[in-house]
Design a protein around this motif. Structure first.
Motif, PDB file in Angstrom:
ATOM      1  N   LEU A   1       3.426  61.774  35.413  1.00 30.91           N
ATOM      2  CA  LEU A   1       4.689  61.598  34.707  1.00 30.91           C
ATOM      3  C   LEU A   1       4.905  60.116  34.402  1.00 30.91           C
ATOM      4  O   LEU A   1       4.852  59.275  35.305  1.00 30.91           O
ATOM      5  N   ILE A   2       5.122  59.806  33.132  1.00 32.36           N
ATOM      6  CA  ILE A   2       5.371  58.435  32.700  1.00 32.36           C
ATOM      7  C   ILE A   2       6.810  58.342  32.197  1.00 32.36           C
ATOM      8  O   ILE A   2       7.188  59.039  31.249  1.00 32.36           O
ATOM      9  N   GLU A   3       7.610  57.521  32.829  1.00 27.56           N
ATOM     10  CA  GLU A   3       9.011  57.414  32.454  1.00 27.56           C
ATOM     11  C   GLU A   3       9.182  56.642  31.142  1.00 27.56           C
ATOM     12  O   GLU A   3       8.315  55.867  30.744  1.00 27.56           O
ATOM     13  N   SER A   4      10.312  56.842  30.500  1.00 16.30           N
ATOM     14  CA  SER A   4      10.607  56.190  29.225  1.00 16.30           C
ATOM     15  C   SER A   4      10.665  54.678  29.392  1.00 16.30           C
ATOM     16  O   SER A   4      11.192  54.169  30.384  1.00 16.30           O
ATOM     17  N   THR A   5      10.107  53.961  28.413  1.00 21.54           N
ATOM     18  CA  THR A   5      10.141  52.492  28.424  1.00 21.54           C
ATOM     19  C   THR A   5      10.806  51.948  27.171  1.00 21.54           C
ATOM     20  O   THR A   5      10.677  50.782  26.835  1.00 21.54           O
ATOM     21  N   PHE A   6      11.545  52.819  26.471  1.00 20.46           N
ATOM     22  CA  PHE A   6      12.129  52.418  25.190  1.00 20.46           C
ATOM     23  C   PHE A   6      13.348  51.518  25.374  1.00 20.46           C
ATOM     24  O   PHE A   6      14.206  51.775  26.211  1.00 20.46           O
ATOM     25  N   GLU A   7      13.393  50.459  24.579  1.00 15.45           N
ATOM     26  CA  GLU A   7      14.545  49.568  24.549  1.00 15.45           C
ATOM     27  C   GLU A   7      15.205  49.698  23.192  1.00 15.45           C
ATOM     28  O   GLU A   7      14.556  49.559  22.164  1.00 15.45           O
ATOM     29  N   GLN A   8      16.498  49.952  23.172  1.00 17.36           N
ATOM     30  CA  GLN A   8      17.203  50.214  21.918  1.00 17.36           C
ATOM     31  C   GLN A   8      17.093  49.059  20.928  1.00 17.36           C
ATOM     32  O   GLN A   8      17.087  49.273  19.718  1.00 17.36           O
ATOM     33  N   ALA A   9      17.019  47.829  21.408  1.00 16.95           N
ATOM     34  CA  ALA A   9      17.001  46.679  20.503  1.00 16.95           C
ATOM     35  C   ALA A   9      15.612  46.403  19.936  1.00 16.95           C
ATOM     36  O   ALA A   9      15.440  45.544  19.082  1.00 16.95           O
ATOM     37  N   LYS A  10      14.613  47.124  20.391  1.00 17.87           N
ATOM     38  CA  LYS A  10      13.232  46.856  20.000  1.00 17.87           C
ATOM     39  C   LYS A  10      12.951  47.374  18.592  1.00 17.87           C
ATOM     40  O   LYS A  10      13.279  48.503  18.256  1.00 17.87           O
ATOM     41  N   LEU A  11      12.330  46.538  17.763  1.00 18.28           N
ATOM     42  CA  LEU A  11      11.944  46.967  16.414  1.00 18.28           C
ATOM     43  C   LEU A  11      10.764  47.930  16.497  1.00 18.28           C
ATOM     44  O   LEU A  11      10.044  47.942  17.499  1.00 18.28           O
ATOM     45  N   PRO A  12      10.511  48.731  15.462  1.00 19.62           N
ATOM     46  CA  PRO A  12       9.269  49.520  15.457  1.00 19.62           C
ATOM     47  C   PRO A  12       8.067  48.611  15.659  1.00 19.62           C
ATOM     48  O   PRO A  12       8.045  47.477  15.184  1.00 19.62           O
ATOM     49  N   SER A  13       7.089  49.099  16.362  1.00 16.09           N
ATOM     50  CA  SER A  13       5.927  48.283  16.699  1.00 16.09           C
ATOM     51  C   SER A  13       5.149  47.863  15.462  1.00 16.09           C
ATOM     52  O   SER A  13       4.992  48.628  14.517  1.00 16.09           O
ATOM     53  N   ARG A  14       4.662  46.629  15.493  1.00 21.04           N
ATOM     54  CA  ARG A  14       3.838  46.128  14.385  1.00 21.04           C
ATOM     55  C   ARG A  14       2.402  46.631  14.500  1.00 21.04           C
ATOM     56  O   ARG A  14       1.637  46.555  13.546  1.00 21.04           O
ATOM     57  N   LYS A  15       2.028  47.140  15.666  1.00 24.17           N
ATOM     58  CA  LYS A  15       0.657  47.608  15.877  1.00 24.17           C
ATOM     59  C   LYS A  15       0.510  49.051  15.387  1.00 24.17           C
ATOM     60  O   LYS A  15       1.322  49.913  15.737  1.00 24.17           O
ATOM     61  N   VAL A  16      -0.542  49.303  14.600  1.00 29.77           N
ATOM     62  CA  VAL A  16      -0.745  50.627  14.014  1.00 29.77           C
ATOM     63  C   VAL A  16      -0.954  51.693  15.077  1.00 29.77           C
ATOM     64  O   VAL A  16      -0.438  52.804  14.969  1.00 29.77           O
ATOM     65  N   ASP A  17      -1.701  51.371  16.130  1.00 22.77           N
ATOM     66  CA  ASP A  17      -2.017  52.355  17.165  1.00 22.77           C
ATOM     67  C   ASP A  17      -1.216  52.148  18.445  1.00 22.77           C
ATOM     68  O   ASP A  17      -1.642  52.533  19.528  1.00 22.77           O
ATOM     69  N   ALA A  18      -0.042  51.554  18.326  1.00 23.29           N
ATOM     70  CA  ALA A  18       0.751  51.271  19.519  1.00 23.29           C
ATOM     71  C   ALA A  18       1.246  52.559  20.177  1.00 23.29           C
ATOM     72  O   ALA A  18       1.553  53.537  19.501  1.00 23.29           O
ATOM     73  N   PHE A  19       1.333  52.517  21.509  1.00 23.65           N
ATOM     74  CA  PHE A  19       1.897  53.665  22.232  1.00 23.65           C
ATOM     75  C   PHE A  19       3.408  53.683  22.038  1.00 23.65           C
ATOM     76  O   PHE A  19       4.043  52.644  21.898  1.00 23.65           O
ATOM     77  N   ASP A  20       3.978  54.881  22.061  1.00 20.22           N
ATOM     78  CA  ASP A  20       5.434  54.944  21.949  1.00 20.22           C
ATOM     79  C   ASP A  20       6.061  54.847  23.344  1.00 20.22           C
ATOM     80  O   ASP A  20       5.363  54.720  24.350  1.00 20.22           O
ATOM     81  N   HIS A  21       7.392  54.905  23.383  1.00 21.96           N
ATOM     82  CA  HIS A  21       8.107  54.634  24.633  1.00 21.96           C
ATOM     83  C   HIS A  21       8.787  55.870  25.209  1.00 21.96           C
ATOM     84  O   HIS A  21       9.652  55.760  26.064  1.00 21.96           O
ATOM     85  N   PHE A  22       8.414  57.046  24.751  1.00 17.57           N
ATOM     86  CA  PHE A  22       9.045  58.266  25.238  1.00 17.57           C
ATOM     87  C   PHE A  22       8.589  58.604  26.659  1.00 17.57           C
ATOM     88  O   PHE A  22       7.505  58.210  27.097  1.00 17.57           O
ATOM     89  N   GLN A  23       9.421  59.368  27.340  1.00 15.81           N
ATOM     90  CA  GLN A  23       9.021  59.932  28.618  1.00 15.81           C
ATOM     91  C   GLN A  23       7.964  61.010  28.350  1.00 15.81           C
ATOM     92  O   GLN A  23       8.109  61.810  27.438  1.00 15.81           O
ATOM     93  N   LYS A  24       6.881  60.990  29.136  1.00 15.79           N
ATOM     94  CA  LYS A  24       5.761  61.914  28.894  1.00 15.79           C
ATOM     95  C   LYS A  24       5.265  62.494  30.205  1.00 15.79           C
ATOM     96  O   LYS A  24       5.381  61.878  31.262  1.00 15.79           O
ATOM     97  N   CYS A  25       4.667  63.662  30.079  1.00 19.41           N
ATOM     98  CA  CYS A  25       3.989  64.264  31.224  1.00 19.41           C
ATOM     99  C   CYS A  25       2.634  64.784  30.759  1.00 19.41           C
ATOM    100  O   CYS A  25       2.553  65.609  29.852  1.00 19.41           O
ATOM    101  N   PHE A  26       1.579  64.249  31.363  1.00 19.62           N
ATOM    102  CA  PHE A  26       0.225  64.736  31.088  1.00 19.62           C
ATOM    103  C   PHE A  26      -0.141  65.689  32.221  1.00 19.62           C
ATOM    104  O   PHE A  26      -0.292  65.256  33.374  1.00 19.62           O
ATOM    105  N   ALA A  27      -0.232  66.958  31.900  1.00 27.22           N
ATOM    106  CA  ALA A  27      -0.392  67.967  32.944  1.00 27.22           C
ATOM    107  C   ALA A  27      -1.608  68.855  32.712  1.00 27.22           C
ATOM    108  O   ALA A  27      -2.163  68.909  31.615  1.00 27.22           O
ATOM    109  N   ILE A  28      -2.006  69.538  33.787  1.00 32.17           N
ATOM    110  CA  ILE A  28      -2.996  70.608  33.699  1.00 32.17           C
ATOM    111  C   ILE A  28      -2.323  71.848  34.270  1.00 32.17           C
ATOM    112  O   ILE A  28      -1.877  71.849  35.421  1.00 32.17           O
TER     113      ILE A  28
END
Length: 505
Positions: free
Chosen positions: A369-396
């Motif tokens: 489980l990866i918690e959200s890292t999004f900051e409201q004041a942050k502009l969209p990333s300039r990097k084409v392949d940048a990771f987003d800041h949503f909360q995620k769960c990689f599960a089996i």
């Protein structure tokens, strides 16, 4: 056969002795069911078309009155390949790759032989890249409708081997070049058969053209063939097939002298991460493809769990399955609700509750489980392949076979076997998005990877905007552009809307 070459004589000879009266399809025996012919009336006329249809039916050919999904061969007279494609588009047939487009000369040869003949190059209606669409082909995948019908698989398969090898060696420039070229070829509604067909197409540099030319002339790429036998490529390909193993780990294992997974597992000094241990534990299951039926079964499990805690939640399958693919390596889901984003604690609790429920149900084999890292004041990333800041769960997850539709299987045979494993380990990625960012998250997580790259490139270079999975920022107006749907995002960018199944770049 002179009658076929002199259409003006047909009406006068219709009632002469020896001529067959009009007949129905049902009165003819079909001898050659493997092909279904449709004869275009365009530039031919109804009388001549009717005569040719009846002639073919008398000789045992199956001929359709209307264009349908069953048609395999389209026959035209005095029409170029571009004209036939234009006619097909007018009849809402965007995918011409399923048909053989043939000149009347092929039909004539079949009638003379009394059986189907091979469609030689002289019979096929060729289509040049410059003539099948108005204007030029865009360099951006977001301006090309790319379905799963790939007419140039022999080229793109070779490109993808080269791309993978460049990725393993972290050689970004040629990697991107071949990815973009493969994307263009996947879009084309015809097969490249000569170098002239590349005229006017973007992303076809010298190195790309050399590979294409060799495949045209030799039937295969020697470069791709060499890569497949390369020890480093083979080792990296094997290592990254393990869940949790990336390029850095593959490089480390290769430098340590490992060449097989057995060698890795035999080394007791090697410290594996939790994810890698799970990857080895469920290796065979995770290596096998996930079918559409399995994805649908997983979807029910995910929705049941999420709706237990958020009854109004949107739970949307994304990735390749949303683009229409029948198989995949994992199943991705985007979760959102009108309430998410307003109460931060509620947003963060959803996945925690789902995870706890699956633990109790005995369905959860592994999770990260990866918690959200999004900051409201942050502009969209300039990097084409940048990771987003949503909360995620990689599960089996453990998918029990009875949850999958196995009506086509012989269940009685399975029941006779002792200790048969009745479940399969399936990789599942869950992403939680605030409701106001849902449209951007859905667009970003649907893919394909090249489509998303080009969409962000287009936004930056053509519209002076910045796009990522969270937002679209107009640098000229210095404002964030809100969107409630993917259609609105396309509209903000000045692009025609592409359906998910048209984004298989």
């Amino acid at each position: 056969m002179d009658k076929i070459r002199t259409p003006s004589l047909f009406p006068q000879r219709k009632k002469q002795k020896g001529m067959h009266p009009p007949i129905s399809l049902s009165s003819c025996e079909v001898k050659f069911s493997e092909l279904v012919i449709f004869i275009m009336e365009r530039k031919m006329g109804v009388t001549r078309r009717t005569f040719l249809m009846e002639l073919a039916r008398r000789k045992g050919f199956r001929v359709e009155n209307e264009l349908s999904d069953s048609v395999t061969h389209i026959v035209a007279e005095n029409n170029s390949g571009a004209e036939v494609l234009e006619w097909l588009r007018g009849h809402k047939m965007r995918d011409s790759s399923r048909f053989e487009l043939l000149d009347i000369s092929w039909f004539t040869a079949c009638m003379e032989a009394g059986k189907p003949v091979n469609s030689e190059k002289k019979h096929r209606l060729m289509v040049k890249a410059s003539s099948f669409v108005a204007g030029t082909v865009s360099q951006y995948a977001c301006q090309r409708r790319t379905t799963l019908n790939n007419c140039n698989k022999k080229f793109t398969d070779a490109f993808e081997i080269l791309v993978e090898n460049y990725e393993f060696r972290e050689n970004e420039v040629p990697c991107l070049a071949f990815m973009r070229a493969a994307s263009v070829l996947k879009f084309l509604p015809f097969t490249i058969v000569r170098m002239e067909d590349l005229e006017g197409l973007p992303c076809m540099g010298g190195e790309i053209r050399n590979v294409i030319e060799e495949i045209i002339e030799e039937g295969e790429s020697s470069r791709a063939k060499d890569v497949l036998t390369d020890e480093r490529y083979q080792s990296f390909k094997l290592f990254i097939s393990v869940f949790g193993v990336g390029l850095k780990t593959s490089e480390k294992w290769y430098r340590m002298g490992f060449r097989t997974l057995e060698e890795v597992k035999a080394d007791k000094t090697l410290k594996l991460s939790r994810m890698q241990k799970a990857g080895f534990l469920y290796y065979e299951d995770l290596l096998s493809h996930v079918s559409k039926a399995e994805a649908d079964a997983v979807s029910l499990i995910v929705k049941d769990a999420v709706w237990t805690f958020l009854p109004d939640a949107l739970v949307t399958i994304t990735g390749g399955f949303r683009r229409g693919k029948k198989i995949g390596h994992d199943v991705d889901f985007l979760i959102s609700s009108p309430g998410l984003g307003q109460e931060e604690e509620e947003e963060e609790e959803v996945l925690h509750k789902v995870i706890d429920l699956w633990k109790k149900q005995g369905l959860l084999l592994y999770y990260d489980l990866i918690e959200s890292t999004f900051e409201q004041a942050k502009l969209p990333s300039r990097k084409v392949d940048a990771f987003d800041h949503f909360q995620k769960c990689f599960a089996i997850l453990k998918l029990h076979q009875q949850r999958v539709d196995t009506s086509s299987c012989d269940a009685s045979k399975e029941s006779d076997k002792a200790e048969v494993k009745d479940w399969k380990a399936i990789r599942v990625d869950l992403v939680v998005s605030p409701f106001e960012q849902y449209a951007y998250a859905l667009l970003g997580w649907t893919g394909s990877r090249q489509f998303e790259r080009d969409l962000r490139r287009y936004a930056t270079h053509e519209r002076k905007m910045m796009l990522d999975n969270h937002a679209l920022y107009d640098k000229t107006k210095r404002i964030f552009l809100k969107a409630k749907s993917e259609e609105e995002i396309f509209a903000h960018l000045g692009l025609d809307y592409l359906e998910p199944w048209e984004r298989n770049a």
